[in-house]
Design an enzyme around this catalytic site. Sequence first.
Site, short mmCIF file in Angstrom:
data_model
loop_
_atom_site.label_atom_id
_atom_site.label_comp_id
_atom_site.label_asym_id
_atom_site.label_seq_id
_atom_site.Cartn_x
_atom_site.Cartn_y
_atom_site.Cartn_z
N ALA A 51 -52.04 -40.52 -38.87
CA ALA A 51 -51.62 -39.13 -38.25
C ALA A 51 -52.53 -38.64 -37.29
O ALA A 51 -53.57 -38.74 -37.40
CB ALA A 51 -51.31 -38.28 -39.29
N LYS A 52 -52.04 -38.05 -36.34
CA LYS A 52 -52.66 -37.14 -35.09
C LYS A 52 -52.11 -35.69 -35.13
O LYS A 52 -51.04 -35.57 -35.89
CB LYS A 52 -52.37 -37.88 -33.75
N GLY A 53 -53.17 -34.99 -34.62
CA GLY A 53 -52.41 -33.57 -34.52
C GLY A 53 -53.17 -32.51 -33.50
O GLY A 53 -54.12 -33.25 -32.96
#
Length: 756
Positions: A35-37
Amino acid sequence: GGIRHSDRPADFRTEILELMDTQTIKNGQIVPTGAKGGFVTTRTGDPETVRRQYRVFIRSLLSITDNRQGRRIVPPAGIRIDARDRNDPYLVVAADKGTARFSDDANAIARECGFWLDDAFASGGSHGYDHKALGITARGAWVCAAEHFRRLGVDAWRDAISAVGIGDMSGDVFGNGMLLNPRLRLVAAFNHRHIFLDPQPDPARAFAERQRLFRAGLGWDAYRAECISTGGGVFDRSAKSIRLSAAARRVLGIDEQTLSGEALIRAILTAPVDLLYNGGIGTYVKDAAERHEEVRDPANNAVRVDAQQLRCKVVCEGGNLGFTQAARIAFAKAGGLINTDAIDNSAGVDMSDHEVNLKLLLGATPGVRMSIRERNRRLKALSDTVTRQCLNNNLLQSRALTVAEFDVALRAPRFHRLVELLQRDGWLIEPVRDFPRPTLAVLLGQEKNRIHAALNKENFAARSLFADALLRDYFPPVLQRRFAPHLADHPLAREITHTQAANAVVNHLGIAAVAQLQTLIDASMADIIEALLLAEHVLDARALVAEVWQTQAATDDAARLQQQVQEGVLQFAEELLRISDMHQWDAERMCALRTALRRFAAHHPKHASSASQLQRFAASAEMASALGAAEATGAPLSRAFNAARACFALIPFQPLERAFRSPLWGEAEAHALRRLCLHRLTRLKARAIATLLHAGKDRFQRHGERIWGSHPCWHHVRQSLDIAEQPDEESSRMRCLLLLNQIEALLGDNAAQLKQ
């Protein structure tokens, strides 16, 4: 991710998703996946308010993240986790636009929460690598640009290059980038406030002024007027009318005498220069078929241009999302030289990855004891070495793309099969029908991710002969020597090894190499990677490729030669997988094979030319089948190689194999048939070599003529030692299949006689 301020958070949610796509591809060469954010504030507020919000954000992330205690993973207390969500304690904060100054805050919270990464949690803090000071992102981007210019016969580090740019000298990527070539002729640039024009720059004077602005962190409005050539100046981006001198019109390739600030920016973007350098924020180029609304960067709608309007030769994307992917593809198809932002600016994330893993080695690895002060001293001392490692990774990826361009021109079906595998495994969503360089850049990153994920699943590091070397080579040499006994205890040793393996295979052996073997051999990913690494090692392929790039002045020539080396390694690995159990290899056996191949190659005439070196390499690469015969008969490898040479002189194995491996057999049905034919051919070669070895004599060629010469197929087989292509594809294929059957009959009958 970076900090963003907006009253329209939906725009920035989209931007974060697009950055996630870029980052996922960029992460192909480093450990983190998943995941990225990003961090978005809907109300700007004062800096301290933003900082408080950021702390809440970080603390919240850590509260739901698995932790690590020694080798044990500890899920967050009081949270029910879906069984499908595997334990994963790896969470890092990358220094980015706006949030880099918060790294110390993030690390302090990690330490307070007892998070296992401690101050390796957020890169670029007080005790980390300062990306702007090192100029790592800009230098990596320039390495990629230099490879483009090398194809044009230009030295991007020393030759005079005309350029336009997006950004100003106070910025990390733009500021550092514009100081890498003292002879760079920056004729125009713009940022969010000003437009800079210098139609006929004095290179030395302009370079000195750029240095001054960079050191002082100043924008274009601080550029001294006396340093700007006649007809230039600094103008407000919001100006309704800017009068342009004849010199300015000439360098921009326009006729209009006055333009608004927005129109002038469009003229700068489409100027007929050598280089368009993006070091800013925003998307400035789209494809003609795209609408501005699709780009989702409304702030730049008025200045955005179509890729079809560009007149530069090279684009370098030091910043993220400067072009849409469709724009990159359109520019490349028109003859422009461009990668993607994920390739050009990947050195920054690469350095962050090294920082995290160096801190873990020096502070969280059992058996390594040192004070924080000593650790920080070592980190600082290693900055130049780590920088070189990251820049070399950019170089290797750039060259891998260049080789892939030549490869896809010959073997497009091979890349279509790669796309099918990537789509099957969920790494690609959109269909791909053609392969300009920006598309190849996406495939490069996602294929590394696909390989990495499979190696993790199969625990490649636990069984590979190359695991120790792959892990060791990630670290600077001084740490390799000092902490050799402790590297295997690094908390991320397994993940680093798998990342290194994926990088090595894709960068050195080709974007489609693994996929090609998967379509020809029923083998696990771990076995395929092991076979490729073993083949590359015993054939000394990497040293040969390095020499090719050092000695060939023309990039295209070097790329074609590397392509030939890659094909040799693939062939050797493919045969190894057919005749050998990869689990049975050990260091002693590998060393014996490498030594024997070197001695075999030494018998070939030695010349300095790359062509003659490749001939010796190709001769060695065709010896894999001799390995199986040697093991079946108990003969020494050197003797098996001599028997193989005699077989190849008597029976047209080599021309037939080249024919089966040619693009003629590339399409789906032909490729499926090729797979069966190559499998038969491998066994036939091993059988023929074993036949000569069983005779117990050294005059292999004379012996072969005696035992095969009376066979009815002998005359037909001998006539095919130099296979001529037939006038049409079907005739060529039929000729190959007929010859394969004739060889099979020749060797099959003889095998039956030997058994009697």
